[in-house]
Scaffold this motif. Structure first.
Motif, PDB file in Angstrom:
ATOM      1  N   VAL A 266       0.835  -1.195   0.000  1.00  0.00           N
ATOM      2  CA  VAL A 266       0.000   0.000   0.000  1.00  0.00           C
ATOM      3  C   VAL A 266       0.875   1.252   0.000  1.00  0.00           C
ATOM      4  O   VAL A 266       0.575   2.236  -0.682  1.00  0.00           O
ATOM      5  N   SER A 267       1.977   1.203   0.744  1.00  0.00           N
ATOM      6  CA  SER A 267       2.847   2.382   0.850  1.00  0.00           C
ATOM      7  C   SER A 267       3.490   2.756  -0.482  1.00  0.00           C
ATOM      8  O   SER A 267       3.909   3.898  -0.665  1.00  0.00           O
ATOM      9  N   ASP A 268       3.571   1.823  -1.410  1.00  0.00           N
ATOM     10  CA  ASP A 268       4.112   2.153  -2.735  1.00  0.00           C
ATOM     11  C   ASP A 268       3.162   3.062  -3.500  1.00  0.00           C
ATOM     12  O   ASP A 268       3.585   3.934  -4.260  1.00  0.00           O
ATOM     13  N   ALA A 269       1.864   2.861  -3.303  1.00  0.00           N
ATOM     14  CA  ALA A 269       0.867   3.658  -4.015  1.00  0.00           C
ATOM     15  C   ALA A 269       0.465   4.904  -3.220  1.00  0.00           C
ATOM     16  O   ALA A 269       0.330   5.985  -3.787  1.00  0.00           O
ATOM     17  N   VAL A 270       0.267   4.724  -1.921  1.00  0.00           N
ATOM     18  CA  VAL A 270      -0.170   5.823  -1.062  1.00  0.00           C
ATOM     19  C   VAL A 270       0.752   5.853   0.159  1.00  0.00           C
ATOM     20  O   VAL A 270       0.507   5.149   1.142  1.00  0.00           O
ATOM     21  N   PRO A 271       1.810   6.651   0.113  1.00  0.00           N
ATOM     22  CA  PRO A 271       2.843   6.612   1.158  1.00  0.00           C
ATOM     23  C   PRO A 271       2.335   6.812   2.588  1.00  0.00           C
ATOM     24  O   PRO A 271       2.828   6.172   3.506  1.00  0.00           O
ATOM     25  N   PHE A 272       1.326   7.661   2.803  1.00  0.00           N
ATOM     26  CA  PHE A 272       0.890   7.903   4.174  1.00  0.00           C
ATOM     27  C   PHE A 272       0.116   6.711   4.769  1.00  0.00           C
ATOM     28  O   PHE A 272      -0.201   6.703   5.953  1.00  0.00           O
ATOM     29  N   LEU A 273      -0.171   5.685   3.962  1.00  0.00           N
ATOM     30  CA  LEU A 273      -0.811   4.465   4.473  1.00  0.00           C
ATOM     31  C   LEU A 273       0.216   3.365   4.730  1.00  0.00           C
ATOM     32  O   LEU A 273      -0.120   2.183   4.809  1.00  0.00           O
ATOM     33  N   GLY A 274       1.469   3.740   4.877  1.00  0.00           N
ATOM     34  CA  GLY A 274       2.547   2.785   5.112  1.00  0.00           C
ATOM     35  C   GLY A 274       2.361   1.951   6.364  1.00  0.00           C
ATOM     36  O   GLY A 274       2.880   0.842   6.471  1.00  0.00           O
ATOM     37  N   TRP A 275       1.580   2.455   7.324  1.00  0.00           N
ATOM     38  CA  TRP A 275       1.324   1.697   8.547  1.00  0.00           C
ATOM     39  C   TRP A 275       0.604   0.381   8.250  1.00  0.00           C
ATOM     40  O   TRP A 275       0.728  -0.581   9.003  1.00  0.00           O
ATOM     41  N   LEU A 276      -0.129   0.316   7.129  1.00  0.00           N
ATOM     42  CA  LEU A 276      -0.797  -0.947   6.758  1.00  0.00           C
ATOM     43  C   LEU A 276       0.217  -2.037   6.433  1.00  0.00           C
ATOM     44  O   LEU A 276      -0.010  -3.212   6.701  1.00  0.00           O
ATOM     45  N   ASP A 277       1.354  -1.641   5.873  1.00  0.00           N
ATOM     46  CA  ASP A 277       2.415  -2.612   5.592  1.00  0.00           C
ATOM     47  C   ASP A 277       2.978  -3.173   6.890  1.00  0.00           C
ATOM     48  O   ASP A 277       3.348  -4.345   6.967  1.00  0.00           O
ATOM     49  N   LEU A 278       3.043  -2.329   7.931  1.00  0.00           N
ATOM     50  CA  LEU A 278       3.498  -2.800   9.244  1.00  0.00           C
ATOM     51  C   LEU A 278       2.502  -3.786   9.844  1.00  0.00           C
ATOM     52  O   LEU A 278       2.888  -4.802  10.423  1.00  0.00           O
ATOM     53  N   VAL A 279       1.210  -3.487   9.689  1.00  0.00           N
ATOM     54  CA  VAL A 279       0.169  -4.358  10.236  1.00  0.00           C
ATOM     55  C   VAL A 279       0.222  -5.735   9.579  1.00  0.00           C
ATOM     56  O   VAL A 279       0.067  -6.759  10.243  1.00  0.00           O
ATOM     57  N   LYS A 280       0.452  -5.758   8.293  1.00  0.00           N
ATOM     58  CA  LYS A 280       0.517  -7.037   7.566  1.00  0.00           C
ATOM     59  C   LYS A 280       1.875  -7.719   7.712  1.00  0.00           C
ATOM     60  O   LYS A 280       2.114  -8.758   7.126  1.00  0.00           O
ATOM     61  N   GLU A 281       2.772  -7.109   8.465  1.00  0.00           N
ATOM     62  CA  GLU A 281       4.099  -7.641   8.779  1.00  0.00           C
ATOM     63  C   GLU A 281       5.027  -7.761   7.569  1.00  0.00           C
ATOM     64  O   GLU A 281       5.985  -8.511   7.580  1.00  0.00           O
ATOM     65  N   TYR A 282       4.731  -7.021   6.502  1.00  0.00           N
ATOM     66  CA  TYR A 282       5.597  -7.068   5.326  1.00  0.00           C
ATOM     67  C   TYR A 282       6.962  -6.457   5.608  1.00  0.00           C
ATOM     68  O   TYR A 282       7.975  -6.932   5.124  1.00  0.00           O
ATOM     69  N   VAL A 283       6.972  -5.392   6.407  1.00  0.00           N
ATOM     70  CA  VAL A 283       8.233  -4.717   6.707  1.00  0.00           C
ATOM     71  C   VAL A 283       9.151  -5.659   7.483  1.00  0.00           C
ATOM     72  O   VAL A 283      10.345  -5.778   7.188  1.00  0.00           O
ATOM     73  N   GLY A 284       8.601  -6.367   8.460  1.00  0.00           N
ATOM     74  CA  GLY A 284       9.393  -7.330   9.228  1.00  0.00           C
ATOM     75  C   GLY A 284       9.937  -8.443   8.355  1.00  0.00           C
ATOM     76  O   GLY A 284      11.097  -8.854   8.496  1.00  0.00           O
ATOM     77  N   LYS A 285       9.108  -8.939   7.429  1.00  0.00           N
ATOM     78  CA  LYS A 285       9.554  -9.990   6.516  1.00  0.00           C
ATOM     79  C   LYS A 285      10.685  -9.492   5.629  1.00  0.00           C
ATOM     80  O   LYS A 285      11.638 -10.220   5.350  1.00  0.00           O
ATOM     81  N   MET A 286      10.577  -8.243   5.190  1.00  0.00           N
ATOM     82  CA  MET A 286      11.628  -7.684   4.333  1.00  0.00           C
ATOM     83  C   MET A 286      12.941  -7.534   5.098  1.00  0.00           C
ATOM     84  O   MET A 286      14.010  -7.835   4.568  1.00  0.00           O
ATOM     85  N   LYS A 287      12.854  -7.082   6.348  1.00  0.00           N
ATOM     86  CA  LYS A 287      14.071  -6.934   7.146  1.00  0.00           C
ATOM     87  C   LYS A 287      14.708  -8.291   7.436  1.00  0.00           C
ATOM     88  O   LYS A 287      15.930  -8.428   7.388  1.00  0.00           O
ATOM     89  N   ARG A 288      13.878  -9.296   7.713  1.00  0.00           N
ATOM     90  CA  ARG A 288      14.401 -10.653   7.938  1.00  0.00           C
ATOM     91  C   ARG A 288      15.076 -11.179   6.682  1.00  0.00           C
ATOM     92  O   ARG A 288      16.163 -11.752   6.736  1.00  0.00           O
ATOM     93  N   ALA A 289      14.425 -10.976   5.542  1.00  0.00           N
ATOM     94  CA  ALA A 289      14.990 -11.439   4.265  1.00  0.00           C
ATOM     95  C   ALA A 289      16.314 -10.737   3.982  1.00  0.00           C
ATOM     96  O   ALA A 289      17.260 -11.364   3.506  1.00  0.00           O
ATOM     97  N   GLU A 290      16.385  -9.454   4.301  1.00  0.00           N
ATOM     98  CA  GLU A 290      17.632  -8.717   4.080  1.00  0.00           C
ATOM     99  C   GLU A 290      18.757  -9.289   4.948  1.00  0.00           C
ATOM    100  O   GLU A 290      19.864  -9.508   4.472  1.00  0.00           O
ATOM    101  N   ARG A 291      18.461  -9.556   6.226  1.00  0.00           N
ATOM    102  CA  ARG A 291      19.489 -10.127   7.112  1.00  0.00           C
ATOM    103  C   ARG A 291      19.941 -11.489   6.608  1.00  0.00           C
ATOM    104  O   ARG A 291      21.135 -11.797   6.587  1.00  0.00           O
ATOM    105  N   GLU A 292      18.990 -12.326   6.191  1.00  0.00           N
ATOM    106  CA  GLU A 292      19.338 -13.654   5.698  1.00  0.00           C
ATOM    107  C   GLU A 292      20.139 -13.565   4.412  1.00  0.00           C
ATOM    108  O   GLU A 292      21.111 -14.303   4.229  1.00  0.00           O
ATOM    109  N   ASP A 293      19.759 -12.664   3.520  1.00  0.00           N
ATOM    110  CA  ASP A 293      20.494 -12.492   2.264  1.00  0.00           C
ATOM    111  C   ASP A 293      21.921 -12.060   2.526  1.00  0.00           C
ATOM    112  O   ASP A 293      22.855 -12.564   1.912  1.00  0.00           O
TER     113      ASP A 293
END
Length: 105
Positions: free
Chosen positions: A70-97
């Protein structure tokens, strides 16, 4: 130059499929996505336990890449990405990579 690697890995794949098909003497379901992923990874990388880590890191990366955030299309709704845990998954993937790259390098 590396034709022998492709040939050898393809032979390993066929051998593995044959062995799995002989289990129990009945028809057996085989997850071909995983098998082809292993084949591609083994052709690109040495055949060892590290290739499984690299394959998982690539799979996670491509999964996250195709997500609609959602934050890609509407930046001020970025909190929805946090709720869906996408940000956490991305950070985990970055650490693993990074870890996989450090081990491989």
């Amino acid at each position: 130059m590396l034709k022998h690697v492709r040939v050898t890995e393809t032979k390993f794949l066929v051998k593995d499929l044959r062995e799995e098909s002989m289990k129990g003497g009945e028809h057996v379901m085989v997850e071909m996505n995983e098998k082809f992923g292993d084949l591609a990874t083994n052709i690109m990388i040495a055949r060892d336990k590290e290739s499984r880590k690299v394959q998982k890191a690539l799979a996670d990366f491509f999964y996250l890449l195709r997500l609609f955030l959602v934050s890609d299309a509407v930046p001020f709704l970025g909190w929805l990405d946090l709720v869906k845990e996408y940000v956490g998954k991305m950070k985990r993937a970055e650490r693993e990579d990074r870890w996989v790259c450090l081990e491989a390098g």
